[in-house]
Design a protein around this motif. Structure first.
Motif, PDB file in Angstrom:
ATOM      1  N   ASP A  66       0.814  -1.217   0.000  1.00  0.00           N
ATOM      2  CA  ASP A  66       0.000   0.000   0.000  1.00  0.00           C
ATOM      3  C   ASP A  66       0.847   1.267   0.000  1.00  0.00           C
ATOM      4  OD1 ASP A  66       1.052  -0.387   2.489  1.00  0.00           O
ATOM      5  OD2 ASP A  66      -0.805   0.040   3.588  1.00  0.00           O
ATOM      6  N   GLY A  67       2.162   1.133  -0.034  1.00  0.00           N
ATOM      7  CA  GLY A  67       3.048   2.289  -0.042  1.00  0.00           C
ATOM      8  C   GLY A  67       3.451   2.780   1.314  1.00  0.00           C
ATOM      9  N   GLY A  68       2.929   2.203   2.385  1.00  0.00           N
ATOM     10  CA  GLY A  68       3.280   2.615   3.730  1.00  0.00           C
ATOM     11  C   GLY A  68       4.402   1.771   4.315  1.00  0.00           C
ATOM     12  N   PHE A  69       4.797   2.134   5.534  1.00  0.00           N
ATOM     13  CA  PHE A  69       5.867   1.406   6.202  1.00  0.00           C
ATOM     14  C   PHE A  69       5.398   0.009   6.577  1.00  0.00           C
ATOM     15  CE2 PHE A  69       8.019  -0.032  10.035  1.00  0.00           C
ATOM     16  CZ  PHE A  69       9.351   0.129   9.694  1.00  0.00           C
ATOM     17  N   SER A  70       6.244  -0.982   6.285  1.00  0.00           N
ATOM     18  CA  SER A  70       5.879  -2.362   6.581  1.00  0.00           C
ATOM     19  C   SER A  70       7.137  -3.220   6.627  1.00  0.00           C
ATOM     20  CB  SER A  70       4.916  -2.909   5.527  1.00  0.00           C
ATOM     21  OG  SER A  70       4.633  -4.275   5.759  1.00  0.00           O
ATOM     22  N   THR A  71       7.121  -4.201   7.513  1.00  0.00           N
ATOM     23  CA  THR A  71       8.200  -5.196   7.573  1.00  0.00           C
ATOM     24  C   THR A  71       7.841  -6.458   6.797  1.00  0.00           C
ATOM     25  OG1 THR A  71       7.304  -6.089   9.639  1.00  0.00           O
ATOM     26  CG2 THR A  71       9.001  -4.361   9.808  1.00  0.00           C
ATOM     27  N   ARG A  72       6.707  -6.430   6.127  1.00  0.00           N
ATOM     28  CA  ARG A  72       6.271  -7.601   5.367  1.00  0.00           C
ATOM     29  C   ARG A  72       7.257  -8.000   4.278  1.00  0.00           C
ATOM     30  NH1 ARG A  72       3.210 -11.969   6.345  1.00  0.00           N
ATOM     31  NH2 ARG A  72       2.808 -13.015   4.359  1.00  0.00           N
ATOM     32  N   PRO A  73       7.892  -7.051   3.558  1.00  0.00           N
ATOM     33  CA  PRO A  73       8.863  -7.476   2.536  1.00  0.00           C
ATOM     34  C   PRO A  73      10.000  -8.312   3.114  1.00  0.00           C
ATOM     35  CG  PRO A  73       8.244  -5.195   2.176  1.00  0.00           C
ATOM     36  CD  PRO A  73       7.643  -5.599   3.485  1.00  0.00           C
ATOM     37  N   TYR A  74      10.473  -7.989   4.317  1.00  0.00           N
ATOM     38  CA  TYR A  74      11.529  -8.785   4.925  1.00  0.00           C
ATOM     39  C   TYR A  74      11.034 -10.168   5.306  1.00  0.00           C
ATOM     40  CZ  TYR A  74      14.851  -4.930   5.199  1.00  0.00           C
ATOM     41  OH  TYR A  74      15.743  -3.932   4.878  1.00  0.00           O
ATOM     42  N   VAL A  75       9.818 -10.247   5.805  1.00  0.00           N
ATOM     43  CA  VAL A  75       9.249 -11.550   6.157  1.00  0.00           C
ATOM     44  C   VAL A  75       9.126 -12.424   4.916  1.00  0.00           C
ATOM     45  CG1 VAL A  75       7.235 -12.732   7.103  1.00  0.00           C
ATOM     46  CG2 VAL A  75       8.050 -10.597   8.157  1.00  0.00           C
ATOM     47  N   ASP A  76       8.639 -11.838   3.824  1.00  0.00           N
ATOM     48  CA  ASP A  76       8.470 -12.610   2.595  1.00  0.00           C
ATOM     49  C   ASP A  76       9.809 -13.080   2.034  1.00  0.00           C
ATOM     50  OD1 ASP A  76       5.754 -12.208   2.811  1.00  0.00           O
ATOM     51  OD2 ASP A  76       5.733 -10.473   1.452  1.00  0.00           O
ATOM     52  N   VAL A  77      10.819 -12.194   2.047  1.00  0.00           N
ATOM     53  CA  VAL A  77      12.119 -12.553   1.478  1.00  0.00           C
ATOM     54  C   VAL A  77      12.828 -13.587   2.347  1.00  0.00           C
ATOM     55  CG1 VAL A  77      14.433 -11.673   0.968  1.00  0.00           C
ATOM     56  CG2 VAL A  77      12.431 -10.392   0.217  1.00  0.00           C
ATOM     57  N   LEU A  78      12.854 -13.367   3.655  1.00  0.00           N
ATOM     58  CA  LEU A  78      13.562 -14.283   4.548  1.00  0.00           C
ATOM     59  C   LEU A  78      12.925 -15.667   4.591  1.00  0.00           C
ATOM     60  CD1 LEU A  78      14.346 -11.878   7.528  1.00  0.00           C
ATOM     61  CD2 LEU A  78      15.948 -12.741   5.824  1.00  0.00           C
ATOM     62  N   SER A  79      11.631 -15.752   4.321  1.00  0.00           N
ATOM     63  CA  SER A  79      10.946 -17.049   4.350  1.00  0.00           C
ATOM     64  C   SER A  79      10.945 -17.752   3.000  1.00  0.00           C
ATOM     65  CB  SER A  79       9.496 -16.866   4.819  1.00  0.00           C
ATOM     66  OG  SER A  79       8.784 -16.001   3.927  1.00  0.00           O
ATOM     67  N   SER A  80      11.471 -17.110   1.962  1.00  0.00           N
ATOM     68  CA  SER A  80      11.447 -17.708   0.631  1.00  0.00           C
ATOM     69  C   SER A  80      12.623 -18.660   0.448  1.00  0.00           C
ATOM     70  CB  SER A  80      11.491 -16.629  -0.446  1.00  0.00           C
ATOM     71  OG  SER A  80      12.722 -15.923  -0.405  1.00  0.00           O
ATOM     72  N   THR A  81      12.360 -19.771  -0.241  1.00  0.00           N
ATOM     73  CA  THR A  81      13.416 -20.748  -0.530  1.00  0.00           C
ATOM     74  C   THR A  81      14.474 -20.155  -1.451  1.00  0.00           C
ATOM     75  OG1 THR A  81      11.790 -22.520  -0.319  1.00  0.00           O
ATOM     76  CG2 THR A  81      13.863 -23.071  -1.409  1.00  0.00           C
ATOM     77  N   ARG A  82      14.048 -19.297  -2.344  1.00  0.00           N
ATOM     78  CA  ARG A  82      14.973 -18.679  -3.289  1.00  0.00           C
ATOM     79  C   ARG A  82      16.050 -17.870  -2.572  1.00  0.00           C
ATOM     80  NH1 ARG A  82      13.119 -14.164  -7.758  1.00  0.00           N
ATOM     81  NH2 ARG A  82      15.047 -14.126  -8.995  1.00  0.00           N
ATOM     82  N   PHE A  83      15.637 -17.093  -1.571  1.00  0.00           N
ATOM     83  CA  PHE A  83      16.608 -16.280  -0.834  1.00  0.00           C
ATOM     84  C   PHE A  83      17.527 -17.160  -0.006  1.00  0.00           C
ATOM     85  CE2 PHE A  83      17.754 -14.361   3.248  1.00  0.00           C
ATOM     86  CZ  PHE A  83      18.530 -13.298   2.814  1.00  0.00           C
ATOM     87  N   ARG A  84      16.992 -18.151   0.675  1.00  0.00           N
ATOM     88  CA  ARG A  84      17.835 -19.017   1.506  1.00  0.00           C
ATOM     89  C   ARG A  84      18.850 -19.773   0.659  1.00  0.00           C
ATOM     90  NH1 ARG A  84      12.810 -20.142   4.212  1.00  0.00           N
ATOM     91  NH2 ARG A  84      12.686 -22.166   3.113  1.00  0.00           N
ATOM     92  N   THR A  85      18.431 -20.195  -0.532  1.00  0.00           N
ATOM     93  CA  THR A  85      19.379 -20.874  -1.424  1.00  0.00           C
ATOM     94  C   THR A  85      20.475 -19.920  -1.887  1.00  0.00           C
ATOM     95  OG1 THR A  85      17.618 -22.344  -2.199  1.00  0.00           O
ATOM     96  CG2 THR A  85      19.597 -22.182  -3.566  1.00  0.00           C
TER      97      THR A  85
END
Length: 310
Positions: free
Chosen positions: A63-82
């Motif tokens: 929504d354009g506001g402040f959020s930590t959701r992008p970090y949660v999504d990236v850190l929980s993704s298999t692509r990032f961990r690999t």
């Protein structure tokens, strides 16, 4: 008739005529902190503002506001961990290879007399100025799919393709990084070896110590700070290396810098790219602080006596 001049006393004769009062400067004194404003503004516009924009974008939600959701999504993704695992393994493997190869070469150049040792040291200084993609391109000419090694193989055996395909694997990336980054370990080691008192080496040899023990007991303790400094520098550089991975054509080798590139350029997902870039930068800063802590505790090599060849 003009008035007579007053008689000159002894003090007047000694000091001469009275001097005129010094002119008073009417300029305004500029405070010292004012001169710091231009470089601070330039640093803010050129460095701090772009970095702040990346960090700010990494905390931006849908929504354009402040959020930590992008970090949660990236850190929980298999692509990032690999990608994180691949980056760490390649960086650690390359650093170990650079330390071993750099130590062996530094010992030979500094303590084994051979013609051209001085030229070898000067070549190392020149080698440090080479771009990383140039070394990778040279390896491609030798070990690439259509390189010299595979060409000789197909000419001799008549096969359709050669057996050398490791450049597109993590081993090929490690080979390229070891080839390029070894001088970053070699140069500090040569400087440290030049500070070693050769009288210690002669005393150890006269007492019957073998070369391996001399290296282990006399040379390595003196060179340990340089070894740690060079290894930490190479580890940080390998964590952030992008050109070598790109030029080897290793499509299945996805490191954190490659993930930033693919997210931002190929997928136009700037938020994910900023999240990964911020995490990568945090890892690099942490390693740098660890490097400073280790080097400050280990101290510098001692000085004195005759020196080994730089």
């Amino acid at each position: 008739m003009s008035a007579l001049a007053p008689p000159r006393t002894a003090s007047t004769a000694a000091t001469g005529p009275p001097s005129e009062p010094a002119p008073v400067r009417s300029g305004i004194t500029v405070p010292a902190w004012v001169w710091a404003i231009p470089p601070v503004v330039l640093l803010t516009l050129a460095v701090l503002y772009p970095l702040g924009s990346v960090i700010s974008e990494s905390f931006t939600g849908p929504d354009g506001g402040f959020s930590t959701r992008p970090y949660v999504d990236v850190l929980s993704s298999t692509r990032f961990r690999t990608a994180l695992t691949t980056t760490v393994l390649i960086a650690v493997g390359s650093t170990v290879g650079c330390l071993v190869l750099g130590l062996v070469l530094a010992l030979i150049i500094a303590f084994v007399p051979f013609p051209g040792s001085g030229s070898a040291g000067r070549f190392i200084d020149t080698y440090l100025s080479f771009p990383s993609f140039l070394i990778t391109l040279a390896l491609l000419f030798v070990y690439g799919t259509v390189g010299m090694a595979n060409g000789m193989w197909t000419d001799l055996t008549g096969a359709d393709s050669g057996p050398f395909t490791f450049l597109s694997t993590p081993w090929g990336v490690i080979l390229a990084e070891v080839t390029f980054f070894t001088p970053f370990v070699l140069r500090p080691l040569l400087a440290a070896f030049a500070q070693i008192d050769t009288a210690q080496l002669e005393a150890a040899s006269s007492l019957g110590a073998r070369p391996a023990r001399v290296v282990r007991s006399v040379i390595l303790p003196e060179a340990l700070p340089a070894l740690v400094a060079g290894g930490a520098l190479v580890l940080v550089l390998c964590l952030n290396e992008f050109a070598i991975v790109l030029f080897t054509g290793a499509k299945d080798v996805v490191t954190l810098p490659m993930l930033v590139y693919s997210s931002a350029i190929l997928e136009a997902d700037y938020t994910t790219a900023c999240v990964v870039a911020t995490i990568n930068a945090t890892l690099s800063i942490g390693l740098y602080l660890l490097y400073r802590s280790l080097t400050s505790r280990l101290g510098a090599p001692t000085d004195g006596g005759r020196r080994a060849r730089p």
